[in-house]
Write a protein that holds these residues in place. Sequence first.
Motif: not given
Length: 125
Positions: A97-101, A106-109
């Motif tokens: 499965t594709l997950e775009l991180r 200032g917001t994190g991941a």
Amino acid sequence: MATEKKASVPKASVLGRTLNEVIAAMPPESQARIAERTAQLQAEVEGLKALRKLAQRSQEQIAQSLGVKQPAIVKIERQTDLYLSTLRRFVEAAGGTLELRIDLPGTGAFTLTGVGEIDAAKHAA
């Protein structure tokens, strides 16, 4: 440039031993560095060809899953710039499965969802 202290393992003593035996004879600090770098390398995959091989799939199997011919897979694997929908379909054909991180200062991941999905209803018009 900083020089890194290397473990002193005489070359003659390396012959006839497995890599694991050589590593086991190293100091704990060296073993820890090796384990850390190994984990980093295992977490990275360089390109779609490597991804396909990691998934133990042939180009023919990916092509069949995508409904294309094998030469199209060669072309996709060589591309450096492709649509997210193509990437998503390739990854799914490989069994993943594709997950775009995304990482923003200032917001994190966070994970971006809904990108690369093809909505048949939108394209039917």
